[in-house]
Design an enzyme around this catalytic site. Sequence first.
Site, PDB file in Angstrom:
ATOM      1  N   GLU A   1      12.895 -11.202  -0.778  1.00  0.00           N
ATOM      2  CA  GLU A   1      12.888 -11.427  -2.218  1.00  0.00           C
ATOM      3  C   GLU A   1      14.095 -12.247  -2.663  1.00  0.00           C
ATOM      4  O   GLU A   1      13.978 -13.133  -3.522  1.00  0.00           O
ATOM      5  CB  GLU A   1      12.845 -10.087  -2.957  1.00  0.00           C
TER       6      GLU A   1
ATOM      7  N   CYS B   1       7.970  -4.727  -6.468  1.00  0.00           N
ATOM      8  CA  CYS B   1       7.995  -3.506  -5.657  1.00  0.00           C
ATOM      9  C   CYS B   1       7.161  -2.392  -6.271  1.00  0.00           C
ATOM     10  O   CYS B   1       6.690  -1.506  -5.565  1.00  0.00           O
ATOM     11  CB  CYS B   1       9.419  -2.972  -5.525  1.00  0.00           C
TER      12      CYS B   1
ATOM     13  N   SER C   1       7.231 -11.981  -8.002  1.00  0.00           N
ATOM     14  CA  SER C   1       7.570 -12.340  -6.622  1.00  0.00           C
ATOM     15  C   SER C   1       6.315 -12.206  -5.764  1.00  0.00           C
ATOM     16  O   SER C   1       5.497 -11.310  -5.992  1.00  0.00           O
ATOM     17  CB  SER C   1       8.655 -11.392  -6.100  1.00  0.00           C
TER      18      SER C   1
ATOM     19  N   CYS D   1      11.703   5.329  -9.354  1.00  0.00           N
ATOM     20  CA  CYS D   1      10.724   6.111  -8.582  1.00  0.00           C
ATOM     21  C   CYS D   1      11.105   7.588  -8.511  1.00  0.00           C
ATOM     22  O   CYS D   1      10.252   8.434  -8.247  1.00  0.00           O
ATOM     23  CB  CYS D   1      10.600   5.560  -7.174  1.00  0.00           C
TER      24      CYS D   1
ATOM     25  N   GLU E   1      -6.437  -7.167  -1.078  1.00  0.00           N
ATOM     26  CA  GLU E   1      -5.601  -8.168  -0.396  1.00  0.00           C
ATOM     27  C   GLU E   1      -4.491  -7.538   0.451  1.00  0.00           C
ATOM     28  O   GLU E   1      -3.805  -8.243   1.188  1.00  0.00           O
ATOM     29  CB  GLU E   1      -4.995  -9.147  -1.414  1.00  0.00           C
TER      30      GLU E   1
ATOM     31  N   LYS F   1       0.917   4.083  -6.017  1.00  0.00           N
ATOM     32  CA  LYS F   1       0.922   3.603  -4.629  1.00  0.00           C
ATOM     33  C   LYS F   1      -0.422   3.846  -3.959  1.00  0.00           C
ATOM     34  O   LYS F   1      -0.799   3.135  -3.035  1.00  0.00           O
ATOM     35  CB  LYS F   1       2.039   4.288  -3.833  1.00  0.00           C
TER      36      LYS F   1
ATOM     37  N   GLU G   1      -2.334   0.901  -5.025  1.00  0.00           N
ATOM     38  CA  GLU G   1      -1.834  -0.306  -4.380  1.00  0.00           C
ATOM     39  C   GLU G   1      -2.360  -0.423  -2.944  1.00  0.00           C
ATOM     40  O   GLU G   1      -2.783  -1.506  -2.504  1.00  0.00           O
ATOM     41  CB  GLU G   1      -0.305  -0.286  -4.360  1.00  0.00           C
TER      42      GLU G   1
ATOM     43  N   GLU H   1      13.445 -15.719  -1.710  1.00  0.00           N
ATOM     44  CA  GLU H   1      12.457 -16.325  -2.606  1.00  0.00           C
ATOM     45  C   GLU H   1      13.101 -16.739  -3.930  1.00  0.00           C
ATOM     46  O   GLU H   1      12.829 -17.825  -4.457  1.00  0.00           O
ATOM     47  CB  GLU H   1      11.304 -15.343  -2.859  1.00  0.00           C
TER      48      GLU H   1
END
Lengths: 463, 171
Positions: free
Chosen positions: A161, A181, A201, A387, A248, A240, A243, A164
């Site tokens: 990251e 994230c 990102s 979190c 993908e 999560k 996710e 990037e």
Amino acid sequence: MSTQVVSIDPMLCTGCRRCADVCPVDAIVGRRNEPQTIDASRCVLCGQCVLTCAAFMSPFDDGAELLPEMLRKRGLAEDDTAPLFAANFRIDRKKVAGMLADPEKTTMVQCAPAVRVSIAEEFGKAPGTLSPGKLAASLRRLGFDYVYDTIFAADVTVMEESSELLQRMETGGTLPMFTSCCPGWVRHVETAWPDLIPHLSSCKSPQQMAGALFKSYGADQVGKTAGEIASVAVMPCTAKKGEAERPEMQNDGFANVDAVLTVTELAAMLKEKDIDLDSLPEEEFDAPLGIYSGAGTIFGASGGVMEAALRTAIAVTSGKDVDESGVAFVESEEEPGVFRASVEVAGKTVRGVIVSGLAHVAPVLEAVRSGDADFEFVEVMCCEGGCVAGGGQPKLLPGVDVADAVARRRKGLHDHDRELPVRAAHRNPAVKALYENFLQKPLGERSHKLLHTHYGKEAGRHE
Amino acid sequence: MHTFVLSDPSRCIGCRACEIACVKAHLGDYTGRVTRRQMPFAPRITVVHEAEVTAPIQCRQCEDAPCVSVCPAGAISHDGEVVRVDESRCFGCKACMAACPVGAIQVGRLPGKPDRLLAYKCDLCEDRDGGPACVSVCPANALKIMDGGELQRIAGGRRRHSALQVAFGQR
């Protein structure tokens, strides 16, 4: 398609709408005193409604005889005496138990940073009690073949990251760049601010990076193929689960993460097997994908992703290693939950914004949309405090000082960071080895294939 | 005079936080860790949820309590402060449940303790610092501790109102 990750049981909901008060995206729909429903087009699966809900099935209620059936439908044991609440998330314990029992599968588990400061609460300890060694031991007792750590992947995330961000700044890419994230946050961008998707990102989250590495680098390490690995994640988070199911989030047809357990689900599995966390010895996570630094550790507290990235960015560009960035992000009175600072990196000023809690993000995004953004990097965590306050964490029942519990869990993570021998991602020896032996360099070809993705496809997919 | 907790249905939002807080106050550290083979999650206050109204109901700590009179085991007693059940003497006959004029006693065959029936009723969180947990947790301020002073204040206000009404008629 699997069932809804977060839902409200109309049999139990009393319509008090306290969940609507904590929902950061106004996704709870219904009239007071009537059962509520969740607007799936807005819901980011953060699970704050689940944490707040107090409407439960009392053993004295009319219809209490239906309780065993309701427990069974939720994937719980019929003799479980823990209260059953209206707002709930999907239980995936059976799926994981099946993987553990499957002799064909080599099981690899990862656990997020914030799990090690909360799991002990389920065994009677105070919020914030740090127990990484006992956590690793407990996962081994449950039967996981390899006990790895999401923090390793968080360290990899820092590498990818921050590279990037520097690349976007050098090549005129889309700025400001948003962290990716947090799946609740990503989902919110996709559903409510789709024009800003290019700001995210391209990095997968640490959970997904870890899973992708389990079935490639990790499988190589133990002489297995991707298809033989069952990849399980223990998360403080309900989003999560969603996710991991994104279409993908796979490589070569193998899902990066096959099942996600919340902290409460893990605790229930341990109790079911009479494994008492507190009486376990301190054990290490397995090498190499379980070796971690302090930088990845603080990913579990809001501000942590920013700090972790700065530690590496400052060190790499200045050649001078620092344990802490020393950058203090400041919250202004006009913008609660929004913290700002600027820092010199490689002769350039990088202005960072940290948003703690999705409810506070709108003004920041308005500025980006209107072109008035005076910052380059934005960290957003859906749950206020990070979190540590996630919807998969142990439920803090009414009467508990939630802010205090969240603060203790945050402190636990920061204490852990300070006690670790390596506190920056780029100095994690296992991360170094990963790049030397496998990935070659951040943003390289393999990284691109395994660790990066395109957001936006999934918008509104949630049933 | 016994103190008791009374709810204000016009304020109650029906969230059941009082019930959870009640269990938590009585289970202490076990709360939230309750799983199989452990302790029953049994509240001593019950939120009544009807179409038009929600309100928690719990023991009024009656002065001449019918439950005390009917208990054949001598398990229910009062000491001038609170009407309490001696769990070791209760054998689950349910007479108190039948006698209670407000329906505040629950006797249940509880999950986790299948062989044990027990009368559950409000004990005003005797051992808890800060008084009844339900009152402190209620997000809508719908529960109030009624002690001698509070009852005098309420009744005194009504008396003044009545006196004015008698003197000057409806105003």
